[in-house]
Design a protein around this motif. Structure first.
Motif, mmCIF file in Angstrom:
data_model
loop_
_atom_site.group_PDB
_atom_site.id
_atom_site.type_symbol
_atom_site.label_atom_id
_atom_site.label_comp_id
_atom_site.label_asym_id
_atom_site.label_seq_id
_atom_site.Cartn_x
_atom_site.Cartn_y
_atom_site.Cartn_z
ATOM 1 N N MET A 61 0.825 -1.204 0.000
ATOM 2 C CA MET A 61 0.000 0.000 0.000
ATOM 3 C C MET A 61 0.868 1.267 0.000
ATOM 4 S SD MET A 61 -2.942 1.372 -0.095
ATOM 5 C CE MET A 61 -3.803 2.884 0.308
ATOM 6 N N LEU A 62 1.871 1.293 0.893
ATOM 7 C CA LEU A 62 2.751 2.457 0.945
ATOM 8 C C LEU A 62 3.536 2.623 -0.344
ATOM 9 C CD1 LEU A 62 4.166 2.445 4.585
ATOM 10 C CD2 LEU A 62 2.471 3.982 3.595
ATOM 11 N N GLY A 63 3.844 1.496 -1.003
ATOM 12 C CA GLY A 63 4.540 1.577 -2.279
ATOM 13 C C GLY A 63 3.718 2.314 -3.312
ATOM 14 N N ALA A 64 2.408 2.051 -3.338
ATOM 15 C CA ALA A 64 1.521 2.744 -4.265
ATOM 16 C C ALA A 64 1.447 4.232 -3.933
ATOM 17 C CB ALA A 64 0.128 2.120 -4.221
ATOM 18 N N LEU A 65 1.409 4.560 -2.641
ATOM 19 C CA LEU A 65 1.370 5.970 -2.237
ATOM 20 C C LEU A 65 2.658 6.681 -2.635
ATOM 21 C CD1 LEU A 65 -0.288 5.743 1.309
ATOM 22 C CD2 LEU A 65 -1.366 6.205 -0.897
ATOM 23 N N THR A 66 3.777 5.984 -2.513
ATOM 24 C CA THR A 66 5.051 6.554 -2.959
ATOM 25 C C THR A 66 4.991 6.866 -4.450
ATOM 26 O OG1 THR A 66 6.364 5.427 -1.274
ATOM 27 C CG2 THR A 66 7.514 6.100 -3.275
ATOM 28 N N GLY A 67 4.467 5.922 -5.224
ATOM 29 C CA GLY A 67 4.339 6.131 -6.662
ATOM 30 C C GLY A 67 3.435 7.292 -7.006
ATOM 31 N N ILE A 68 2.323 7.424 -6.290
ATOM 32 C CA ILE A 68 1.391 8.525 -6.538
ATOM 33 C C ILE A 68 2.053 9.865 -6.250
ATOM 34 C CG2 ILE A 68 -0.753 9.616 -5.739
ATOM 35 C CD1 ILE A 68 -1.849 6.769 -5.265
ATOM 36 N N GLY A 69 2.759 9.953 -5.123
ATOM 37 C CA GLY A 69 3.441 11.198 -4.776
ATOM 38 C C GLY A 69 4.483 11.586 -5.797
ATOM 39 N N LEU A 70 5.264 10.609 -6.267
ATOM 40 C CA LEU A 70 6.293 10.885 -7.265
ATOM 41 C C LEU A 70 5.662 11.301 -8.597
ATOM 42 C CD1 LEU A 70 8.752 7.947 -6.518
ATOM 43 C CD2 LEU A 70 9.170 10.377 -6.106
ATOM 44 N N ALA A 71 4.598 10.630 -8.992
ATOM 45 C CA ALA A 71 3.931 10.969 -10.254
ATOM 46 C C ALA A 71 3.311 12.357 -10.186
ATOM 47 C CB ALA A 71 2.856 9.927 -10.581
ATOM 48 N N GLY A 72 2.734 12.697 -9.039
ATOM 49 C CA GLY A 72 2.176 14.042 -8.878
ATOM 50 C C GLY A 72 3.255 15.101 -8.999
ATOM 51 N N ALA A 73 4.431 14.813 -8.435
ATOM 52 C CA ALA A 73 5.551 15.742 -8.548
ATOM 53 C C ALA A 73 5.978 15.895 -9.998
ATOM 54 C CB ALA A 73 6.729 15.238 -7.709
ATOM 55 N N ALA A 74 5.944 14.807 -10.758
ATOM 56 C CA ALA A 74 6.302 14.859 -12.174
ATOM 57 C C ALA A 74 5.314 15.689 -12.979
ATOM 58 C CB ALA A 74 6.389 13.443 -12.746
ATOM 59 N N GLY A 75 4.062 15.736 -12.534
ATOM 60 C CA GLY A 75 3.070 16.556 -13.221
ATOM 61 C C GLY A 75 3.370 18.035 -13.118
ATOM 62 N N LEU A 76 4.107 18.415 -12.072
ATOM 63 C CA LEU A 76 4.508 19.815 -11.903
ATOM 64 C C LEU A 76 5.863 20.083 -12.538
ATOM 65 C CD1 LEU A 76 3.473 20.328 -8.165
ATOM 66 C CD2 LEU A 76 2.287 21.195 -10.191
#
Length: 202
Positions: A1-16
Motif C-alpha cells: 500500500m505504501l509503495g503505491a502511495l510513494t508512486g502517486i506522490g512521485l507521479a504528482g511531482a512529475a506533473g509539476l
C-alpha cells in the motif's frame, strides 16, 4: 500500500516538473540507501542520465519563469511529464525506500499498471497546472508567472521528497494541490458579472 502511495506522490511531482522526481530518485538510489531500486530500474542511477536530467531540469526551471515561453513549455511537456510520471511511479512503487520496508509486488504481475497509473496522475496534474498558468500570467501582466513557477518547483521537490520519506503526507499534499488547482480552473470558467450584476462578459 505504501509503495503505491510513494508512486502517486512521485507521479504528482512529475506533473509539476518532470525532472525533479526522476533526478531525486536516481540520486538517492545512486548515493544513499534511502531508495533501493528493484531489478530493471537501475538505469535511473546512470551517471550520464543523471547529468542529462540535471541539465534538462535547469532548462525547465528557466524556461518556466519566462512569460509566453512558459506556455510553450507546458505544451511541449504534455508528453514529457506524463511519461516521467509513469517512470517514477513504476520505479518508486516497486522500490524499497525509507518509508517502505518491503518491496511492493506491483511490478511482479501486471507491469503496465503502475506505469499507466503514473501517466494518468501526472497528466491530470499537468493539465490542471497548464490551465491555470495562462490566467495567472494574464491577470498579473506576466509578473505572477515566475512566482507561481517557483512555487510549483518547490511543491514538486516537496512532493518527491515526502513520497520517499512519508508517502501518506505526500498524497495528502498532492490532494491539497489538486483541490487548489481545480478551484482555480472552476473560477476561471465561471462568467464574470458586470458591475450592475445584470449580465456577464466572456
Amino acid at each position: 500500500m505504501l509503495g503505491a502511495l510513494t508512486g502517486i506522490g512521485l507521479a504528482g511531482a512529475a506533473g509539476l516538473n518532470a525532472f525533479v522526481p526522476m533526478l531525486l530518485v536516481g540520486l538517492l538510489a545512486r548515493y544513499t540507501t534511502l531508495v533501493v531500486l528493484p531489478g530493471g530500474w537501475e538505469w535511473l542511477t546512470d551517471g550520464w542520465l543523471l547529468t542529462g536530467l540535471g541539465a534538462l531540469l535547469l532548462v525547465e526551471v528557466v524556461a518556466d519563469k519566462i512569460p509566453a515561453v512558459d506556455s510553450v513549455n507546458d505544451v511541449l511537456q504534455t508528453l514529457v511529464r506524463p511519461g516521467a510520471g509513469g517512470v517514477v511511479f513504476g520505479a518508486g512503487s516497486s522500490s524499497t525506500t525509507f518509508a517502505v520496508d518491503e518491496t511492493s509486488d506491483l511490478l511482479t504481475t501486471q507491469q503496465w499498471i503502475p506505469v499507466l497509473s503514473g501517466v494518468v496522475v501526472a497528466l491530470v496534474v499537468h493539465l490542471l497546472k497548464s490551465s491555470v498558468r495562462p490566467v495567472v500570467t494574464f491577470v498579473t501582466l506576466g509578473v505572477g508567472g515566475p512566482v507561481v513557477s517557483a512555487i510549483e518547483d518547490g511543491t514538486s521537490v516537496a512532493l518527491a521528497s515526502l513520497a520517499v520519506l512519508a508517502p501518506v503526507v505526500a498524497v495528502l499534499l498532492l490532494a491539497a494541490v489538486a483541490v487548489v488547482l481545480v478551484r482555480l480552473v472552476v473560477r476561471r470558467s465561471e462568467p464574470r458579472r458586470t458591475s450592475d450584476g445584470l449580465g456577464s462578459v466572456p
